[in-house]
Every structure is written in C-alpha cells, then in structure tokens.
Motif scaffolding. Structure first.
Motif, short mmCIF file in Angstrom:
data_model
loop_
_atom_site.label_atom_id
_atom_site.label_comp_id
_atom_site.label_asym_id
_atom_site.label_seq_id
_atom_site.Cartn_x
_atom_site.Cartn_y
_atom_site.Cartn_z
N ARG A 150 0.83 -1.21 0.00
CA ARG A 150 0.00 0.00 0.00
C ARG A 150 0.86 1.26 0.00
O ARG A 150 0.63 2.20 -0.76
CB ARG A 150 -0.92 -0.02 1.22
CG ARG A 150 -1.86 1.18 1.29
CD ARG A 150 -2.83 1.08 2.46
NE ARG A 150 -2.12 0.99 3.73
CZ ARG A 150 -2.08 -0.10 4.48
NH1 ARG A 150 -2.67 -1.22 4.07
NH2 ARG A 150 -1.43 -0.10 5.63
N GLU A 151 1.89 1.27 0.83
CA GLU A 151 2.75 2.45 0.92
C GLU A 151 3.55 2.64 -0.37
O GLU A 151 3.70 3.77 -0.87
CB GLU A 151 3.71 2.27 2.11
CG GLU A 151 4.54 3.49 2.42
CD GLU A 151 3.71 4.61 3.03
OE1 GLU A 151 4.18 5.78 3.00
OE2 GLU A 151 2.61 4.34 3.53
N ASN A 166 2.70 1.61 -3.43
CA ASN A 166 1.82 2.03 -4.53
C ASN A 166 1.55 3.52 -4.48
O ASN A 166 1.54 4.21 -5.51
CB ASN A 166 0.50 1.25 -4.46
CG ASN A 166 0.50 0.05 -5.39
OD1 ASN A 166 1.13 0.08 -6.45
ND2 ASN A 166 -0.18 -1.01 -5.01
N GLU A 167 1.30 4.02 -3.27
CA GLU A 167 1.01 5.45 -3.13
C GLU A 167 2.20 6.30 -3.56
O GLU A 167 2.03 7.39 -4.13
CB GLU A 167 0.64 5.76 -1.68
CG GLU A 167 -0.69 5.16 -1.24
CD GLU A 167 -0.99 5.45 0.22
OE1 GLU A 167 -0.14 6.09 0.87
OE2 GLU A 167 -2.05 5.02 0.71
#
Length: 317
Positions: free
Chosen positions: A140-141, A143-144
């Motif tokens: 998640r981190e 991708n952001e």
C-alpha cells in the motif's frame, strides 16, 4: 566526389537511421538533448546525428529482494526478506525515465521505512503470524509513492523471517521441551492404563480363584456328608465315620506327598494316632464353639428381657 563514397555515406546514414526496439521495452528518443518521442517494439526510424536513443525502459515485471534487520516489540532482532514485484506503467514511461533515476534505491527506502514502522509493534510470534499484514502495508505504501513515478507495484511478499541464532536455539529448546512434556504425559497415561488393567486382571483372577476354592470346599463338604450317610447306613455312627474319613484323608495326603520325588515337604506328625488326635481336637473345638454360641444367645435373651422390663416400668411411671 566519387560515386562509391556517396554510396558508402548513404549506407552509413541509412544504417544509423534505423533501429529496433525489443519486445516489452520502450526506447526514449531525444533530439538535440530534448525529449522527442517514445518508441515501442519493432523497427523504428530516427534522424542520424540529430536524434539519439537516450535509454531503454524495461516493461517486464521485475523483482527486487530487500533484506531488513529490525527489532520486535519483545526486543528480538530479526531479519526479514521482502520481495517486491513491480513494473513500469506503459502509459507513464516518460515519468519512469525522467522523474526517478534509481528506482531500486527508492523502493528499498520505502520498504525499510514501512517494515521498521510495523514490526516493532509486534512480538516475534505475531511477526510470523501476521507477515501477510506487513506485506500488505508495504504494498500500500509503495503504490502510493511509486505510482507518481510511473511504477506499478504488482505484489510484495515476505519470503523469509530469520531471528537471531540464539533466539532460534531457544525457540527450538522450548518446542522440544513441550514435545517431551506431551510425550511424558502420554507415557504416564499409558503406564496408568497398564497398571489399572493389571490390577483388574489380578482382581478378577483372585475372584475366580476364591470362587473355585469355595466350589471345591462345597463339593468336599457335600462329599463328606454323603460319605457319613453311607457309613451310617451300614451301622457306623457319626463319630466313627468322621474318624474313618479323617484317617483316610490323612493317608491320602501322605501318599500324595510321597509320590512327588521333587517335593521336600515333611508332614508332622505322621503317626497313625495323628488322625485320631486331629479328630479329637476338631470335636473339642466344635463343642466349644457350640457352647459359646449358646452362651451368647442366652446373654442376648437376658438383655432383651431386661430392656422390656425397664420399658414397662417407664410406661407405668
């Protein structure tokens, strides 16, 4: 100018004008140092000495393995191996080439940041159990952060968790001790079952043995009664019949003892008078027992009469 020189120059220019781009790749073409175009797989054309290929971007899925050492909540140092699968977004080749010079270093930095933020919140056992949660947080981190630079994070996997060697040895000892404890409990239970089964078998054996002895004595008594009845019918009284039976059994016993060559049993006394003395002792014992029984019954009758007399007096008062 000679014709062969012109032909040679034309061939060189033609050779420099054409180039090929491999499958799953994208070539960046610059003109006088400035971005001109993105060329994809196949045969491509550029202007010699004007255009140049600044670089080639790989569009395949790539994998980066990052090894991080960090500390858990229970102060255990552990090494984690995180495998990051990523690729360049085809529509963002420009951003991937110009915005980020070292993508591997950038991805490694984000992985370090996320893992060292998540793992210290967990104890060692939870790290093993929740490694998928840590991998999701890393993805998640990443991708952001990496989408801005034209990279797509396909997947993140924690492929190895390696605690300090002393911690692993301690965990192995704990596991071995637990297994030995369980094994000891099972062995104790098996031993208890064997003891109970043996006790039950011995109890059943004793019961059957006692029952057999009782049956044997009952049959012997029945045989003696029948023997006395037969002797009475031929004119021999009960006392004489009993003496005859005791003498017969006495000599049968002597014969049985003597027939066994391996026996070291000595029966004393073994004179003919021994049977008579034994019978006299038995008669005396039976008489004493009968007299004691009569005395006890008379005493009970006197006590009961006295109690009835006392109760009658109480009622009259």
């Amino acid at each position: 100018m000679p014709l062969y020189i012109i032909i040679f120059v034309a061939v060189v220019l033609l050779f420099l004008a054409f180039f090929t781009v491999k499958q799953q790749s994208a070539a960046i073409v610059q003109r006088f140092g400035k971005f001109n175009s993105i060329r994809h797989s196949g045969l491509q054309l550029k202007i010699p000495f004007v255009d140049r290929i600044a670089g080639v971007v790989n569009l395949k899925i790539q994998q980066l393995d990052v090894i991080i050492e960090t500390k858990t909540k229970d102060n255990v140092f552990v090494k984690l191996k995180v495998s990051v699968q990523f690729k360049v977004i085809p529509e963002k080749v420009y951003d991937a080439f110009y915005k980020l010079e070292y993508p591997h270093d950038q991805i490694t930095s984000y992985v370090f940041d996320v893992v060292r933020a998540e793992v210290p919140k967990l104890i060692l056992d939870d790290v093993f159990e929740r490694k998928d949660n840590i991998a999701v947080a890393v993805k998640r981190e990443l991708n952001e952060a990496m989408t801005t630079y034209g990279y797509d994070i396909i997947n993140t996997l924690i492929t190895d968790i390696d605690p300090d060697i002393q911690v692993k040895n301690a965990m192995n000892r704990i596991n071995a001790a637990d297994r030995e404890k369980v094994a000891a409990e099972y062995e104790a239970e098996a031993s208890r079952i064997r003891i109970v089964a043996k006790a039950r078998a011995e109890a059943e054996s004793k019961r059957l043995q006692g029952q057999g002895i009782a049956d044997q004595r009952r049959e012997i008594a029945q045989g003696l009664v029948e023997s006395v009845d037969i002797l009475n019918k031929v004119g021999i009284n009960s006392q004489e019949a009993s003496a005859l039976i005791v003498v017969t059994q006495h000599y049968d016993t002597l014969q049985a003892v003597g027939s066994d060559s391996r026996s070291n049993l000595i029966l004393l006394p073994n004179a003919p008078s021994a049977a008579t003395e034994m019978l006299s002792s038995m008669i005396t014992s039976f008489a004493a027992t009968s007299k004691l029984k009569e005395t006890d019954e008379a005493f009970k009758r006197d006590n009961e009469a006295k109690k009835r007399k006392d109760n009658k007096k109480d009622q009259e008062m």
